[in-house]
Design an enzyme around this catalytic site. Structure first.
Site, mmCIF file in Angstrom:
data_model
loop_
_atom_site.group_PDB
_atom_site.id
_atom_site.type_symbol
_atom_site.label_atom_id
_atom_site.label_comp_id
_atom_site.label_asym_id
_atom_site.label_seq_id
_atom_site.Cartn_x
_atom_site.Cartn_y
_atom_site.Cartn_z
ATOM 1 N N ARG A 59 0.823 -1.212 0.000
ATOM 2 C CA ARG A 59 0.000 0.000 0.000
ATOM 3 C C ARG A 59 0.860 1.266 0.000
ATOM 4 N NH1 ARG A 59 -3.000 -3.777 2.847
ATOM 5 N NH2 ARG A 59 -5.180 -3.898 2.226
ATOM 6 N N HIS A 101 -3.734 0.554 8.263
ATOM 7 C CA HIS A 101 -4.420 -0.411 7.398
ATOM 8 C C HIS A 101 -3.358 -0.950 6.449
ATOM 9 C CE1 HIS A 101 -7.135 -2.373 4.674
ATOM 10 N NE2 HIS A 101 -6.874 -1.532 3.689
ATOM 11 N N ASP A 140 -9.956 -4.612 8.210
ATOM 12 C CA ASP A 140 -9.015 -5.528 8.844
ATOM 13 C C ASP A 140 -9.673 -6.216 10.045
ATOM 14 O OD1 ASP A 140 -6.243 -4.390 7.564
ATOM 15 O OD2 ASP A 140 -7.650 -2.803 8.041
ATOM 16 N N ARG A 185 -12.006 -8.904 8.832
ATOM 17 C CA ARG A 185 -11.238 -10.080 8.437
ATOM 18 C C ARG A 185 -10.760 -10.852 9.668
ATOM 19 N NH1 ARG A 185 -7.840 -6.584 3.942
ATOM 20 N NH2 ARG A 185 -9.164 -7.058 2.130
ATOM 21 N N ASP A 215 -4.452 5.579 5.453
ATOM 22 C CA ASP A 215 -4.098 6.422 6.595
ATOM 23 C C ASP A 215 -3.314 7.650 6.138
ATOM 24 O OD1 ASP A 215 -5.022 4.504 8.759
ATOM 25 O OD2 ASP A 215 -3.572 3.261 7.695
#
Length: 314
Positions: free
Chosen positions: A89, A176, A149, A152, A124
């Protein structure tokens, strides 16, 4: 007093279009406006969604432009460069910061009152970018954070224990992404803490199982992207859940990304932590008890993001 509600969606890719469909099914808003650089795709989805109105809830669905943000309650941003297979990410950071610079300028030309809900990764960092570029108060700039998250995480714990994920109560906090922190110390099932159960109990989760669940939670996006190219169903549900909490003033406690000041010694960075979400956006950050190890991990997650923010001048 306003009696209608309006969401403007910016970005009609896989996440955005799935979010729009989820909103139609959930029926908690009066008006949804879709904005996308590919107007033909947006108009096609708009028509497709409208053709299902008889089978769902009454609402107005249109394709528009940034002027439609003027009276929006929430502006949801899913636009950005997609994550590529094998890419973290954070690798997305520089490309999506440039995209956000253009988007935020166009939003703020028409509204300073809406709540901004960010989903684009790295979420973020881009939540903090949106906060700085918009000049909005921190309560009205929210990232999807670690809600996905946490979902999950709860699913995987539920699979291990053989129960409904809705009966599992626990959160992932922090970034995240790769430095996220599962809060094992407060994980509960029907008020029972698996952490305190005897090792021979069916409710006990040992260290090896914890590590497996953590790695599966953290690596879920990579696995899905490898198999089908993108993640969109669960994040769309997460965004819809946040929007519903805002528009219905539910004051739900959700682990969303927000600007932290003095949270477990963390200042000046956006991270996913439990927060009360209601009509004004982020109403209050919840002081979640952490073990010493979890606090260290959260601070390490914050330090990692701060480093990246400094590199891009935020």
């Amino acid at each position: 007093m306003k009696t209608t509600s309006k969401i403007v969606l910016i970005g009609n890719g896989a996440v955005g279009s799935t979010f729009a469909y989820t909103v139609l099914l959930r029926g908690f808003v009066n008006e949804l406006v879709i904005i996308d650089s590919n107007r033909d795709k947006a108009e096609g989805d708009m028509l497709d969604l409208n053709h299902g109105l008889m089978l769902a809830q009454p609402m107005k669905i249109t394709v528009g432009d940034y002027a439609d943000c003027a009276d929006a309650d929430i502006v949801v941003i899913t636009a950005g460069s997609a994550q590529r297979p094998g890419e973290t990410r954070i690798d997305l950071m520089n490309r999506n910061v440039q995209i956000f610079d253009s988007i935020i300028k166009q939003i703020t030309a028409y509204t300073t009152k809406a709540i901004l809900l960010i989903a684009t990764n790295p979420v973020d960092i881009l939540t903090q970018v949106a906060l700085k570029l918009s000049g909005f108060p921190k309560e009205r700039v929210i990232g999807s954070g670690t809600l996905l998250d946490s979902s999950r995480f709860r699913y995987l714990v539920a699979e291990k224990l053989g129960v409904d994920p809705r009966s599992v109560h626990g959160m992932v906090i922090g970034e995240h992404g790769d430095s996220e922190v599962p809060v094992w110390s407060s994980l509960s099932v029907a008020g029972m803490l698996p952490e305190t159960q005897p090792q021979d109990s069916v409710w006990h989760i040992n260290e090896s199982q914890k590590e497996e669940i953590y790695n599966e939670t953290k690596g879920a996006a990579y696995k899905i992207i490898e198999k089908k190219g993108a993640t969109f169903y669960a994040i769309a549900l997460s965004l819809a859940r946040i929007c519903e909490a805002i528009l219905k003033d539910q004051r739900s406690i959700l682990p969303v990304s927000s600007y932290l000041e003095g949270y477990h010694g963390i200042n000046g960075v956006c991270l996913g932590v439990p927060s009360i979400v209601g009509r004004n956006g982020l109403e209050e950050v919840v002081p979640l008890p952490l073990s010493e190890r979890e606090e260290e991990q959260l601070q390490s997650s914050a330090a990692k993001l701060k480093q990246f923010l400094e590199e891009i001048g935020f």
